[in-house]
Each structure stands twice: as C-alpha cells, then as structure tokens.
Write a protein that holds these residues in place. Structure first.
Motif: not given
Length: 328
Positions: A104-125
């Motif tokens: 559960w701590l890991g799930v909340f940690y995941l939720a609090a993290l910033p966005s990824t850079v490379s895959s976000s930009v690639v998928m938007v493109a």
C-alpha cells in the motif's frame, strides 16, 4: 507493433528489469550493503550523473516555447501531483485496504511521483499531440517532484518512523538531483551538442544505473525475506488494480480536457503526460525516502508493474490515436 513497443520502452531494457529481479532472487548477497562490490554506493554516484546529463539535454528555447499554455500545464501538473494521490487516499478510505502494508505504501508512493519524460514525449509524438508542451511538462514535473513527492510521503513515513524529517529529504534530493540538473542546464550551450551526439550511449548509461538500483533494492528485500508474506495471487491482483488505476486516470483526464474544450493536440498531451509515472525518479527518490534498503524492493514493486502497464497500454492507445489523425 514490435517497433512501436520498442520505441516507447518495451525493449531489451524492459526485460532486463525483470532479469534483475530474477538475479536478485538467486544472488541477493552480491547487491547488499555488506557486499564487497559496494554496488549500492556505485548506484548513488550514478544517479547524480544521470541528472547532470538530463540537465544538459534541457533546451532553454524549447522550454520557453511551452510556457504560454498555462491552463494545459496546470491540468497536467494537478493530475500528476494531486489527482493521483487523492484517488489512492479515497480507495483507502472507502474499501477495506491494509494501509499499513508495504505494498500500500508503494502504491501511494507511485501516486505521489512525477511524470516520466521519455515515454510521455514519444507517445505524444506518435499520437499527434502538442510536442513542445509535452517536453515542457515532462521536464518541469521532474523538478517539481523533488519537493512535492517528499511532502506527500511525509505523513505516511512519519507514522512508520518518528525520526523522519521531510526537510532533510528535500535538501538531500536537491543536492543529489536538482543541483546536477541546474549545473547541466547552465552548461547546455557548451555541451548540448555533445550530449545529442552521444545520446544513445548516455541513454544506455542511464538504463544501467536504473538496473543497478533495481537489482540492489531487490537484493536487500530478498535477503531480508520481505516478500515471504506475499503470494503470487497478491502480485497478480496488484497488477489488475494498477491497470484499473491507469485506465481510471486516463478516462478522467479525457473528460476533464473535453470539459475545458482543449483542442485535440492539447488533449493528447494531457492524456499521455498526466497518466505517466517515472520509474527513474521512483528509484532515485526511493533510495532517499526509504533509507532501510530492505523495504525498497517491496515499495518499488507497484511502480514497476505500473511502469510496464503504462508502456504497453499507452503505446496501443497512442498508436490508435496516431492512425485516427492520419485518417482525418
């Protein structure tokens, strides 16, 4: 389809991540703090180099080009740092969830993290979105996360450790992550072309450091028998919930962007930048937020599952949107 999956991240590195977990299971002693190889210390130095090179890649002109569309940026950052944690907290209050468990701590940690850079930009493109805005948001998210993620985590971590000091964590992350980014950013004009020339080599270096962090984290967890209380059925169930989590955020962002009357390129940018979470930042921040290395492997497990799902499901959606754009 194979080429697309490779482009967004489901490639040799993806399978190496799985291989690191298997290797840690069979040879945990090699990656612990007591090992003569000192791999955890090597990983810490590697992290600072990763973010120095990341700063070198930040192009001031491209960042300025994305500044004007403030409504788009606000929606993406609020999704990343507010909507995600609120959904997890709502689930914890509405359903019988063991909020004291490490998963559960890991799930909340995941939720609090910033966005990824490379895959976000690639998928938007691929999907035909607003690329300058995607670059801006993915870049700024990594910097904001240095401050926001520890603040979100402080409440839960203070319950587990009365000595937890969020200010100490932010200072340490600023020195290990933010300072190298800033130094790299100001050296962009001198070394930016060099970084572009050796981008593939530097990307391989980044991946090696992340693999090392994953390996050492799981070595400590396996050596401490932290997974002994979790069955395969629990892990599969966690994967199912992570898939629902991703699809729920994706659906909410689609509704919000339509309600705000964003055009199609901006809506695509919201969907793919707002729904991603960074494995790189998760691994790096995890070493600071969870000083007990035995816990880190378990805490990272939800993030690794979400990371795999966001690549697989996100790539299929991006491909579909890209085809729709061509057919229009």
């Amino acid at each position: 389809m194979i080429q697309l999956l490779a482009k967004v991240g489901i490639n040799g590195f993806f399978f190496c991540l799985i291989g690191m977990i298997v290797l840690a299971y069979f040879y945990p002693s090699l990656g612990t703090e007591q090992s003569i190889l000192h791999l955890p210390q090597v990983a810490e130095y590697g992290v600072s180099l990763i973010f120095f090179f990341y700063g070198l890649k930040l192009n001031p002109e491209k960042l300025k080009a994305g500044l004007s569309n403030w409504r788009l940026h606000l929606v993406i950052q609020l999704t990343t740092f507010v909507l995600f944690p609120l959904i997890v907290l709502a689930i914890g209050s509405l359903f019988p969830v063991d909020t004291s468990s490490l998963l559960w701590l890991g799930v909340f940690y995941l939720a609090a993290l910033p966005s990824t850079v490379s895959s976000s930009v690639v998928m938007v493109a691929i999907a035909g979105g607003n690329l300058p805005a995607a670059i801006f948001n993915a870049s700024i998210s990594s910097i904001i996360g240095i401050f926001i993620t520890p603040i979100w985590m402080s409440g839960l971590l203070e319950q587990q450790d009365a000595n937890f000091d969020v200010s100490h964590v932010i200072v340490r992350l600023s020195l290990e992550v933010l300072l190298p980014v800033v130094v790299g950013y100001f050296l962009h004009q001198r070394l930016g072309k060099w970084v572009e020339r050796y981008n593939s080599t530097l990307r391989m270096f980044d991946q090696c450091v992340i693999l090392l962090i994953v390996y050492t984290s799981f070595c400590e967890s396996f050596a401490g028998n932290m997974f002994s209380g979790h069955s395969a059925a629990e892990i599969i169930q966690l994967g199912f919930w992570m898939l629902l989590f991703f699809l729920a955020v994706f659906g909410i962002m689609n509704l919000v962007s339509r309600w705000l009357h964003f055009n199609r390129p901006d809506r695509i940018t919201v969907l793919f930048c707002g729904s991603k979470k960074s494995l790189v930042q998760g691994a790096v921040m995890g070493k600071v937020l969870f000083p007990n290395p035995v816990l880190l492997g378990v805490v990272l497990l939800p993030l690794m599952i979400y990371h795999a799902l966001q690549l697989m499901v996100g790539s299929m959606i991006a491909q579909k949107m890209g085809r729709e754009e061509i057919e229009r």
